[in-house]
Motif scaffolding. Sequence first.
Motif, PDB file in Angstrom:
ATOM      1  N   MET A   1      30.760  32.870  53.646  1.00  0.00           N
ATOM      2  CA  MET A   1      31.359  31.223  54.068  1.00  0.00           C
ATOM      3  C   MET A   1      30.815  31.239  55.628  1.00  0.00           C
ATOM      4  N   PRO A   2      30.354  30.134  56.033  1.00  0.00           N
ATOM      5  CA  PRO A   2      29.904  29.947  57.546  1.00  0.00           C
ATOM      6  C   PRO A   2      31.406  30.012  58.260  1.00  0.00           C
ATOM      7  N   LYS A   3      31.357  30.569  59.509  1.00  0.00           N
ATOM      8  CA  LYS A   3      32.388  30.588  60.512  1.00  0.00           C
ATOM      9  C   LYS A   3      33.202  29.313  60.751  1.00  0.00           C
ATOM     10  N   SER A   4      32.330  28.262  60.635  1.00  0.00           N
ATOM     11  CA  SER A   4      33.018  26.828  61.100  1.00  0.00           C
ATOM     12  C   SER A   4      33.879  26.495  60.016  1.00  0.00           C
ATOM     13  N   ARG A   5      33.360  26.864  58.653  1.00  0.00           N
ATOM     14  CA  ARG A   5      34.191  26.550  57.367  1.00  0.00           C
ATOM     15  C   ARG A   5      35.581  27.298  57.336  1.00  0.00           C
ATOM     16  N   ARG A   6      35.418  28.661  57.784  1.00  0.00           N
ATOM     17  CA  ARG A   6      36.610  29.563  58.032  1.00  0.00           C
ATOM     18  C   ARG A   6      37.526  29.026  58.618  1.00  0.00           C
ATOM     19  N   MET A   7      36.980  28.693  60.004  1.00  0.00           N
ATOM     20  CA  MET A   7      37.936  28.005  61.019  1.00  0.00           C
ATOM     21  C   MET A   7      38.615  26.926  60.468  1.00  0.00           C
ATOM     22  N   THR A  14      47.123  25.819  58.962  1.00  0.00           N
ATOM     23  CA  THR A  14      48.168  26.100  59.771  1.00  0.00           C
ATOM     24  C   THR A  14      48.594  24.440  60.163  1.00  0.00           C
ATOM     25  N   GLY A  15      47.806  23.655  60.288  1.00  0.00           N
ATOM     26  CA  GLY A  15      48.344  22.353  60.597  1.00  0.00           C
ATOM     27  C   GLY A  15      49.470  21.753  59.470  1.00  0.00           C
ATOM     28  N   GLY A  16      49.258  22.119  58.346  1.00  0.00           N
ATOM     29  CA  GLY A  16      50.018  21.698  57.329  1.00  0.00           C
ATOM     30  C   GLY A  16      51.397  22.364  57.311  1.00  0.00           C
ATOM     31  N   ILE A  17      51.521  23.842  57.539  1.00  0.00           N
ATOM     32  CA  ILE A  17      52.732  24.401  57.946  1.00  0.00           C
ATOM     33  C   ILE A  17      53.347  24.001  58.903  1.00  0.00           C
ATOM     34  N   LEU A  18      52.726  23.431  60.170  1.00  0.00           N
ATOM     35  CA  LEU A  18      53.594  22.941  61.027  1.00  0.00           C
ATOM     36  C   LEU A  18      53.938  21.445  60.990  1.00  0.00           C
ATOM     37  N   TRP A  19      53.423  20.726  60.145  1.00  0.00           N
ATOM     38  CA  TRP A  19      53.861  19.502  59.653  1.00  0.00           C
ATOM     39  C   TRP A  19      55.217  19.655  58.839  1.00  0.00           C
ATOM     40  N   GLY A  20      55.014  20.547  57.729  1.00  0.00           N
ATOM     41  CA  GLY A  20      56.231  20.736  56.879  1.00  0.00           C
ATOM     42  C   GLY A  20      57.536  21.333  57.792  1.00  0.00           C
ATOM     43  N   TYR A 237      44.630  19.205  61.961  1.00  0.00           N
ATOM     44  CA  TYR A 237      44.239  18.384  60.773  1.00  0.00           C
ATOM     45  C   TYR A 237      42.889  17.525  60.919  1.00  0.00           C
ATOM     46  N   LEU A 238      42.905  16.904  62.126  1.00  0.00           N
ATOM     47  CA  LEU A 238      41.650  15.882  62.450  1.00  0.00           C
ATOM     48  C   LEU A 238      40.530  16.962  62.838  1.00  0.00           C
ATOM     49  N   LYS A 239      40.684  18.212  63.416  1.00  0.00           N
ATOM     50  CA  LYS A 239      39.539  19.135  63.703  1.00  0.00           C
ATOM     51  C   LYS A 239      38.995  19.724  62.515  1.00  0.00           C
ATOM     52  N   SER A 240      39.969  19.830  61.493  1.00  0.00           N
ATOM     53  CA  SER A 240      39.356  20.372  60.168  1.00  0.00           C
ATOM     54  C   SER A 240      38.240  19.508  59.458  1.00  0.00           C
ATOM     55  N   LEU A 241      38.455  18.049  59.794  1.00  0.00           N
ATOM     56  CA  LEU A 241      37.626  17.205  59.224  1.00  0.00           C
ATOM     57  C   LEU A 241      36.332  17.389  59.472  1.00  0.00           C
ATOM     58  N   GLU A 242      36.064  18.100  60.913  1.00  0.00           N
ATOM     59  CA  GLU A 242      34.643  18.136  61.479  1.00  0.00           C
ATOM     60  C   GLU A 242      33.945  19.243  60.464  1.00  0.00           C
ATOM     61  N   SER A 243      34.582  20.205  59.877  1.00  0.00           N
ATOM     62  CA  SER A 243      33.809  21.081  59.209  1.00  0.00           C
ATOM     63  C   SER A 243      34.273  21.109  57.623  1.00  0.00           C
ATOM     64  N   LEU A 244      35.177  20.355  57.375  1.00  0.00           N
ATOM     65  CA  LEU A 244      35.438  20.278  55.775  1.00  0.00           C
ATOM     66  C   LEU A 244      35.304  18.994  55.299  1.00  0.00           C
TER      67      LEU A 244
END
Length: 300
Positions: A1-7, A14-20, A237-244
């Motif tokens: 798995m590419p490093k960017s995808r793992r990130m 993490t964002g979901g846990i913080l939101w919740g 959340y928004l940064k995750s959209l850059e790699s997912l």
Amino acid sequence: MPKSRRMGLMEVITGGILWGTSGTVAQAILGQYHVPSLWLTGIRLFFAGLLLLIWYAASNGNAVWAIWRQPKMIGTLILFSFLGMVPSQLTYFLAIYHGNAPTATVLQFLSPLFIIAYLAFVHREWPRRIDILSIGIALFGTYLLVTNGQLTRLALSPLALFWGLLAGASSAAYTLLPRQLLAQFDARLVVGWAMLVGSLPFGPTLVMTRLPQVNGTVIGGIAFIVIGGTMLAYLLYLKSLESLEPETTGMLSAFEPLTATLLAVVVLGTPITHFQVIGGLCIIATTVLQALPQRASVAH
């Protein structure tokens, strides 16, 4: 798995846990300490946006004004702010105030339905079979969540249901609107300006409101909502959209309602029935179904 995808995976989880967690904290200070929803939304937008822009400017200097130097992007930013950012936060807090954090968070997860409907309308195409299946499961889950399996009465107040459905619609707008901005600008810049611009109409409320109670719990709760549950959560959340893919991001953000439910039940003693748990899981399952076609296409 590419490093960017793992990130990207770590960012969205993490964002979901913080939101919740911030939803549960919001339930406590809105219900127990009677902090007004409008005031909390305004303070959240203003300080989280300001902190993000200061963070970005510390390493990028005058580039913090980059969006305002491109007239075409200004309109997109304003649309994102007032049709995505502000509604997604305000309706969520109002849904918590009139209901509780678990149900508000789960109803917010109806956003895939609104995305399906929007894309079908724009492209003038009937939804795919899996989209229709997702809609059916989500509607069944909503029925269980709202009625607790009994047609004769509502388990949620009408206002909690109303604001929860609007939270789902505005969450869909929040997902769809910033893609063009994120393709050109850093997520901190996009989210920071969207929050700061969105806080402007709340100015009179912030100035005139006097909180009923001010103590360490209230101040700490607000600080966590601003920094952890807003600035960092939205950014991740928004940064995750850059790699997912958006489908994968939506699926993994299921950590948000799971966290909100667990904390609300364990910490605040919020009652949750078996029917409501099943209904919530049905709604969350729609994001998994929406991810399946994308995963299949990648595998082939």
